[in-house]
Design a protein around this motif. Structure first.
Motif, PDB file in Angstrom:
ATOM      1  N   VAL A   9      58.774  14.815  13.121  1.00  0.00           N
ATOM      2  CA  VAL A   9      59.585  15.001  14.327  1.00  0.00           C
ATOM      3  C   VAL A   9      61.006  15.398  13.937  1.00  0.00           C
ATOM      4  O   VAL A   9      61.561  16.363  14.482  1.00  0.00           O
ATOM      5  N   VAL A  61      65.691  11.478  18.505  1.00  0.00           N
ATOM      6  CA  VAL A  61      65.031  11.891  17.264  1.00  0.00           C
ATOM      7  C   VAL A  61      65.726  11.260  16.058  1.00  0.00           C
ATOM      8  O   VAL A  61      65.068  10.769  15.140  1.00  0.00           O
ATOM      9  N   THR A 114      52.452  17.946  13.287  1.00  0.00           N
ATOM     10  CA  THR A 114      53.735  17.907  13.988  1.00  0.00           C
ATOM     11  C   THR A 114      53.504  17.658  15.472  1.00  0.00           C
ATOM     12  O   THR A 114      54.207  16.855  16.094  1.00  0.00           O
ATOM     13  N   TRP A 118      54.977  14.425  17.540  1.00  0.00           N
ATOM     14  CA  TRP A 118      55.784  14.558  18.753  1.00  0.00           C
ATOM     15  C   TRP A 118      55.095  13.887  19.941  1.00  0.00           C
ATOM     16  O   TRP A 118      55.754  13.260  20.771  1.00  0.00           O
ATOM     17  N   TYR A 122      56.886  10.998  21.972  1.00  0.00           N
ATOM     18  CA  TYR A 122      57.151  11.148  23.400  1.00  0.00           C
ATOM     19  C   TYR A 122      56.461  10.048  24.200  1.00  0.00           C
ATOM     20  O   TYR A 122      57.062   9.448  25.101  1.00  0.00           O
TER      21      TYR A 122
END
Length: 138
Positions: A9, A61, A114, A118, A122
């Motif tokens: 991330v 992040v 990836t 993410w 999220y």
């Protein structure tokens, strides 16, 4: 999240950050396409809104490896979103628009690993926001 997922991330966001204006434009374009009902919730300058989005993403992040330090800010954000009219069901569209935007911005660098990282990040944050907003709505 595993350290490898956090790394995915953070490194992918570092690649998107230089094109943050474009990424924000893509994100909101996609969001309004897949969830047109949210468009009226945005009343201000969309460039300014995009800058806020990217700043918030950078904070989140950057704090993924210290999740407990960013959760209070994430929860406060969720409470503000309730006042704007955000509903739990909107979080799915936001997540979808975010993943789509990352895919557009990163191209081949948006690997399955990836994407998964993410998605987990999220979902973790959206769940915290939904939980915080439920306290306000109750």
């Amino acid at each position: 999240m595993t350290p490898a997922q956090i790394s995915h991330v953070q490194s992918s966001f570092a690649s998107v950050a230089p094109i943050s204006d474009q990424a924000a434009t893509l994100f909101y374009g996609r969001l309004f396409e897949i969830a047109p009902e949210v468009k009226p919730l945005f009343k201000g300058d969309m460039r300014e809104q995009g800058a806020k989005l990217m700043k918030t993403l950078a904070m989140v992040v950057g704090g993924l490896n210290r999740l407990e330090t960013i959760l209070p800010a994430v929860e406060a954000l969720a409470i503000r979103h309730v006042a704007y009219g955000v509903e739990d069901r909107h979080y799915d569209a936001v997540g979808s628009a975010l993943l789509w935007t990352l895919e557009q911005g990163l191209g081949d660098a948006f690997t399955p690993e990836t994407r998964e990282a993410w998605s987990i990040a999220y979902t973790t944050l959206a769940d915290a926001m939904i939980s915080a907003s439920a306290k306000v709505s109750a």
